[in-house]
Design a protein around this motif. Structure first.
Motif, PDB file in Angstrom:
ATOM      1  N   ALA C 368       0.693  -1.157   0.060  1.00  0.00           N
ATOM      2  CA  ALA C 368       0.231  -0.047  -0.044  1.00  0.00           C
ATOM      3  C   ALA C 368       0.838   1.459   0.094  1.00  0.00           C
ATOM      4  N   VAL C 369       1.941   1.146   0.644  1.00  0.00           N
ATOM      5  CA  VAL C 369       2.796   2.383   0.729  1.00  0.00           C
ATOM      6  C   VAL C 369       3.527   2.599  -0.609  1.00  0.00           C
ATOM      7  N   ILE C 370       3.995   1.686  -1.208  1.00  0.00           N
ATOM      8  CA  ILE C 370       4.619   1.740  -2.667  1.00  0.00           C
ATOM      9  C   ILE C 370       3.647   2.357  -3.642  1.00  0.00           C
ATOM     10  N   VAL C 371       2.495   1.739  -3.449  1.00  0.00           N
ATOM     11  CA  VAL C 371       1.311   2.290  -4.380  1.00  0.00           C
ATOM     12  C   VAL C 371       0.786   3.677  -4.093  1.00  0.00           C
ATOM     13  N   ALA C 372       0.980   3.964  -2.901  1.00  0.00           N
ATOM     14  CA  ALA C 372       0.576   5.557  -2.539  1.00  0.00           C
ATOM     15  C   ALA C 372       1.560   6.191  -3.179  1.00  0.00           C
ATOM     16  N   ILE C 373       3.147   5.862  -2.860  1.00  0.00           N
ATOM     17  CA  ILE C 373       4.069   6.736  -3.573  1.00  0.00           C
ATOM     18  C   ILE C 373       4.044   6.826  -5.103  1.00  0.00           C
ATOM     19  N   VAL C 374       3.410   5.818  -5.697  1.00  0.00           N
ATOM     20  CA  VAL C 374       3.469   5.941  -7.155  1.00  0.00           C
ATOM     21  C   VAL C 374       2.378   7.005  -7.412  1.00  0.00           C
ATOM     22  N   LEU C 387       9.703  12.334  -5.698  1.00  0.00           N
ATOM     23  CA  LEU C 387       9.436  13.416  -4.535  1.00  0.00           C
ATOM     24  C   LEU C 387       8.390  12.478  -3.607  1.00  0.00           C
ATOM     25  N   ALA C 388       7.513  12.025  -4.097  1.00  0.00           N
ATOM     26  CA  ALA C 388       6.737  11.496  -2.947  1.00  0.00           C
ATOM     27  C   ALA C 388       7.195  10.350  -1.965  1.00  0.00           C
ATOM     28  N   ALA C 389       8.293   9.723  -2.412  1.00  0.00           N
ATOM     29  CA  ALA C 389       9.075   8.735  -1.623  1.00  0.00           C
ATOM     30  C   ALA C 389       9.909   9.566  -0.550  1.00  0.00           C
ATOM     31  N   VAL C 390      10.229  10.772  -1.168  1.00  0.00           N
ATOM     32  CA  VAL C 390      11.257  11.618  -0.160  1.00  0.00           C
ATOM     33  C   VAL C 390       9.863  12.338   0.988  1.00  0.00           C
ATOM     34  N   ALA C 391       8.924  12.594   0.497  1.00  0.00           N
ATOM     35  CA  ALA C 391       7.973  13.235   1.333  1.00  0.00           C
ATOM     36  C   ALA C 391       7.355  12.232   2.443  1.00  0.00           C
ATOM     37  N   MET C 392       6.870  11.158   1.832  1.00  0.00           N
ATOM     38  CA  MET C 392       6.248  10.201   2.679  1.00  0.00           C
ATOM     39  C   MET C 392       7.178   9.426   3.649  1.00  0.00           C
ATOM     40  N   ILE C 393       8.274   8.850   2.879  1.00  0.00           N
ATOM     41  CA  ILE C 393       9.346   7.955   3.701  1.00  0.00           C
ATOM     42  C   ILE C 393       9.788   8.938   4.596  1.00  0.00           C
TER      43      ILE C 393
END
Lengths: 304, 316, 464
Positions: C368-374, C387-393
């Motif tokens: 779910a986290v990976i899908v969310a990032i995409v 950018l999403a990976a940086v922001a979320m993780i």
């Protein structure tokens, strides 16, 4: 007119024999037999719900017919039995291309990309099934250049070269119709199936469409099978008309023969020829001059 | 019990497991209705539904404790009925709020957006309960220990049904009947079916589409709350992570029965419950959940329209 | 939208209405938070559940929620509508171009920063102090960037919603762990093996499910992911069950130097450096950076090849693809397999980095986290996914650093437990705010005259 002149009898690119398609209890197409002559423009007409699109879907492999045989003979002399092939093989091997009643473009991709996707199979081979392409070896670049040239040829032909790099979804309706035809032609088909190509076009665009279809037949030697309601297209350019009603063929012949066939008039036209022409004239007066649907120019300046 | 599975007590064990399976299956069916109704009306898998079920069990837990310890209600029946009603109301309210906040703004937008939003909501719900109520198991003393022996086989092995199981069967049947009445006979049900067919047309004909969709969510939530209360009563324990697996199983039930079909959801729930318990008894307890997931995969691949669903024809 | 537009002509914000909204929301919030927060169930000494009264806290929270709603109604919505009216005119091409240029500059700058990041950190906080920043932030984020980019091929390009991507991550991790322990093969041999095995599993799982459309594909992939995890838990002889596999060998610097403290060719020993795990972390950082960049490079190459165009065409209209002679099954399978392969690479890296794998690392939440990032990044956009990976993780990792909040909320306060809660909230908020993600423009893969950016509104999201 003697029978020997009829190409659909003497040299058929596609022969449909005893085609029947049932959906549950509903018989959409009933024992239909007809041929498409090589180099002809053949029109498949009939009232709404006559089963025309179902015939198209059977020919192009999207539906498996209940019974019947459809044999396709491309220019190279091979023979393909379409009822045995999945849809993408029909396009790839039997060289049948099609358009859709409700336009199906890749709207988020540019015009050029749309035309490149249509050349997927030769390009796939050129890219060494992707493997060589990723590594950057092999002659993919040159082949892609050729594909782009071919796309350019078609863009010129449909008059959309200036918009090559715009997304297809941004095009006005008439241009989308033309692009869909160009995209089908980029697969290099021997038979082009058009599902209501003139639907929603104004008379001027309709006339342009006629020219495009005639030039496809002339320059590319592609036979055309079209479903159409617009009688100016049907009567104006087709060599051969097949009339369906309730899934059954009720007439088959030259435009002149069918337009005078009482069964056709009764079933389909419902009105006399003169009236049709009258209506056409009215339409021409209404839309004839200056009704040009060029897109409003947010990118006017970029046109070459 | 394992030893006896194949041999001497075969019939008794089998009947006992069928009783257990129907009990669990009833719960799955109640949850599955929420999935199937929402999917039917807006074509969305409400991913947070399993966690809504878990939250409803927590509502039930909290008010059960409140009623028995603070207000000193001694009658178990009264307490259970009150708790169930409160949990239904609060869960409905919660889901109404979720729908307004996280789903309604995304209606008609990008198709993946509501699904991602729902996954986000599912994460929010389970983690919120973890933070607010703590990460540990929440056991309650058994509501009732009453067990009736249906019959005793010649070998002396009894087939039992507990009062809890009877309560679950009865409550489920009553609620399904009431729910069926709402969907088939009332204006709301008619509006729902109209929205299912064609939302734009329904709205042109004066159906308040937004309200109908909200109510669909709320009804689904209320049924999940019933399942949540019964789940708590049956197992006597709940934990914040209890939403996911029952949620997926209930979704499997909805798919197995044919998504969009209400009787299908109940039928699917019962089948999943039965398959799961029988699999656990006769094949392997370890792989019980694998069985449920495998059914989901197999049904979706080979029979995507489910048992009672309408087949989908590809439009070209 | 329409209701807000209607209320506009009256001019300034309607405070009466906003106040009413705020009060109603506060009451609803209290109805829900009252029990969930205000009445906390806890076990007493006798192991009985009792209720702890925290209704005051619930009331405060409800008041905050109500006040938030008041502010939204009174100020934020009117402001948004006013701004919306100004910029309502469809996004112009020029604006799209600026956005694209900005993204391009960002990616070049970002890349340069990524390469100097460990050096920068070491020079700022010293060798020993760098461990946390290089490992927890650098390596952790880059793993998700790589996973996001791998899954982006499946979701972003081919438009197939895969909710079981973590299965391939697990295949990669277990392949490396088992093969390295049982056959003593090095990471550099096993990295491609893990990738190939994951791709192979991608084909096996992909083949039956690719006929499915829409959410069904999502659910089946989810089920496959769970099945693989459950099998890993239960097949103890093979995978060690939920205890997992430990003492997985570390990566060596191409066999030249080892990072094992006991090894004679230990990196620090050879170069006469003080023993520290920081060198290994820095090495891992560059390794995952290169792996992620490999993913990016291959993806960008593929997009310009027929297969990549076919993926995007598939996302736009599958029926049209078939009418053009494209074998959609093979095209989807390739996307699945290549996406899985990168997941496998990332998995074997993960196993080598942790030195330990267990099914616990491959729960659905990871998918779910990976899908969310995409999706949050903007489907198909490499820079958006990063950018999403940086922001979320990165954002949730930062929470671990907020231990000073203990001073405010008392020692029981553990910011770490709010990590996933905030992650979920962020998912919802970003989706509602930007349903198409951070970067919603598409770069064409070929052009006749000049490359023009395509607005995300035209790009479809696929059926799977």
């Amino acid at each position: 007119m003697t029978t020997s002149l009829r190409t659909w009898d003497s040299d058929a690119v596609l022969a449909v024999e005893h085609l029947t398609m049932r959906f549950g209890g509903l018989v959409a197409v009933n024992d239909l037999t007809f041929s498409v002559g090589r180099g002809d423009i053949t029109a498949l007409i009939g009232p709404n719900g006559a089963g025309k699109t179902t015939v198209f879907n059977c020919i192009t492999g999207f539906y498996k017919p209940t019974t019947g045989m459809m044999s396709m003979r491309p220019k190279d002399g091979s023979l393909h039995l379409l009822e045995r092939m999945p849809d993408f093989i029909v396009a790839r091997k039997a060289k049948v291309a099609r358009t859709f009643q409700n336009i199906r473009l890749f709207s988020g991709m540019t015009l050029l990309e749309n035309l490149l996707v249509a050349q997927h199979n030769p390009l796939m081979i050129a890219s060494g099934m992707t493997i060589l392409g990723v590594l950057g070896i092999g002659g993919y670049k040159a082949k892609e250049k050729e594909a782009i040239d071919r796309a350019r040829y078609w863009l010129d032909k449909i008059g959309l070269t200036a918009r090559a790099d715009d997304p297809a979804g941004d095009l006005p309706y008439g241009a989308q119709r033309r692009l869909e035809i160009a995209r089908a032609m980029c697969t290099g088909p021997d038979l082009l199936c058009l599902d209501e190509p003139a639907a929603g076009l104004n008379p001027r665009e309709s006339a342009e469409l006629n020219d495009l279809l005639l030039s496809i037949r002339r320059d590319d030697g592609t036979s055309i099978l079209l479903i159409e309601h617009d009688m100016s297209v049907v009567m104006g350019i087709s060599d051969h008309v097949v009339v369906l009603e309730y899934g059954t063929k009720i007439a088959d012949g030259t435009p002149n023969e069918t337009r005078n066939d009482p069964r056709v008039i009764a079933a389909y036209l419902g009105v006399e020829d003169e009236e049709v022409e009258e209506i056409e004239q009215e339409l021409d007066e209404q839309f004839g001059d200056g009704h040009d649907e060029q897109p409003a120019g947010d990118n006017e300046g970029e046109r070459a | 019990m394992r030893v006896t599975a194949g041999g001497l007590y075969f019939m008794e064990v089998f009947v006992q497991q069928v009783i257990n399976g129907i009990t669990i299956g009833s719960l799955y069916g109640l949850i599955a209705i929420g999935y199937t109704m929402v999917f039917g009306i807006i074509g969305m898998v409400n991913f947070a539904h399993g966690d809504v079920f878990m939250v409803s069990a927590f509502f039930a837990l909290i008010f059960l404790l409140l009623l028995t310890s603070w207000f000193g209600i001694a009658s178990v029946t009264l307490a259970l009925i009150l708790v169930m009603v409160i949990s239904m109301v609060l869960t409905g309210l919660l889901v109404w709020a979720i729908e307004r906040i996280a789903y309604a703004p995304l209606r008609g937008s990008f198709r993946l957006a509501p699904l991602i939003s729902a996954i986000g909501m599912s994460i929010v719900l389970s983690n919120f309960v973890q933070v607010a109520q703590g990460p540990r198991n929440k056991p309650i003393p058994p509501v009732t220990r009453e067990v009736y022996t249906l019959w005793q086989g010649p070998t002396g092995y009894p087939v039992n049904i507990s009062l809890k199981q009877i309560i679950i069967w009865v409550v489920t049947a009553l609620l399904l009947a009431a729910f069926w009445y709402v969907v088939q006979k009332t204006a709301l049900g008619r509006a729902q079916r109209a929205c299912e067919q064609d939302r734009k047309m329904a709205s042109l004909l004066g159906v308040n589409v937004d309200r109908t969709i909200s109510l669909t969510f709320v009804i689904g939530a209320a049924l999940a709350a019933v399942a949540g209360t019964l789940f708590l009563m049956y197992y006597g324990v709940v934990v914040f992570s209890d939403g996911f697996t029952p949620g997926v199983k209930a979704f499997t039930a909805a798919v197995l029965g044919g998504i969009g079909s209400l009787p299908g959801a109940v039928l699917g729930g019962l089948l999943i419950g039965l398959i799961e318990t029988l699999w656990g008894q006769y094949v392997s307890a370890d792989y019980q959940n694998v069985a449920a997931f495998s059914i989901l995969v197999i049904v979706l691949i080979f029979m995507p329209q489910g048992l009672l669903g309408r087949p989908e024809v590809e439009k070209v | 939208m329409s209701t807000q537009a209607k209320s506009l002509p009256q001019g300034g914000p309607d405070f009466g209405q906003a106040l009413k909204d705020g009060v109603i929301v506060a009451i609803i919030a209290f109805a829900l938070l009252g029990p969930l927060v205000g009445l906390r169930t806890d076990q007493n000494m006798a192991n009985e559940l009792i209720i702890q009264n925290r209704l005051g806290l619930a009331a405060i929270l409800s008041a905050i929620v109500g006040a938030g709603r008041f502010l939204l109604s009174a100020f934020v919505y009117p402001w948004l509508t006013a701004r919306g009216r100004k910029t309502k005119a469809a996004v112009t091409l020029a604006e799209l171009e600026t956005r694209a240029t900005r993204a391009r500059h960002l990616s070049i700058g970002g890349l340069a920063f990524l390469f100097v990041y460990p050096v920068l950190i070491i020079s700022l906080v010293g060798v020993q102090g760098s461990i946390k920043w290089v490992d927890n932030f650098g390596v952790q984020i880059l793993i998700y960037v790589m996973l996001g980019w791998g899954l982006n091929i499946v979701i972003g390009l081919a438009g197939l919603l895969d909710l079981g991507y973590v299965a391939f991550y697990a295949v990669g991790a277990y392949s490396y762990a088992l093969l390295a322990i049982n056959f003593h093969l090095s990471f550099w041999v096993l990295l491609p093996v893990a990738g190939i095995l994951a791709a192979f599993w991608g084909l096996i799982l992909g083949f039956p499910v690719l006929r499915l459309r829409g959410d069904y594909l999502a659910i089946v992939t989810l089920a496959f992911g769970e099945i693989i995890r459950l099998v890993l838990i239960n097949w103890k002889a093979f995978s060690g069950g939920s205890a997992g596999i430990s003492s997985i060998p570390k990566v060596t610097l191409f066999g030249l130097y080892s990072f094992d403290v006991s090894a004679p060719n230990n990196f620090a020993k050879v170069f006469h450096l003080a023993a520290s795990s920081a060198y290994y972390k820095v090495f891992l950082y560059y390794l995952i950076l290169l792996l992620a960049l490999l993913t990016a490079f291959v993806t960008m190459r593929l997009r310009r090849l027929p297969i990549g165009r076919a993926w995007e065409a598939l996302r736009e209209d599958e029926v049209a693809c078939r009418s053009l002679g494209i074998n959609t099954t093979n095209t989807k399978l390739t996307a699945f397999a290549i996406g899985a392969m990168f997941g496998g690479f990332a998995g074997s890296f993960f196993a080598a980095r942790q030195g330990f794998v267990s099914p616990e690392s491959f729960i659905f939440m990871e998918s779910a986290v990976i899908v969310a990032i995409v999706v949050l990044g903007g489907m198909g956009s490499m820079i958006g996914v990063a950018l999403a990976a940086v922001a979320m993780i990165g954002g949730t990792e930062l929470l671990r650093e907020l231990s000073f909040l203990k001073a405010v909320f008392g020692n029981d306060f553990n910011p770490d437990q709010y990590r996933m809660l905030l992650f979920g909230l962020a998912m919802v908020i970003i989706m509602v705010w930007k349903p198409r993600g951070f970067v919603s423009v598409r770069q064409p893969t070929a052009f006749l005259f000049r490359r023009k950016t395509v607005s995300g509104d035209l790009v479809k999201e696929g059926h799977g």
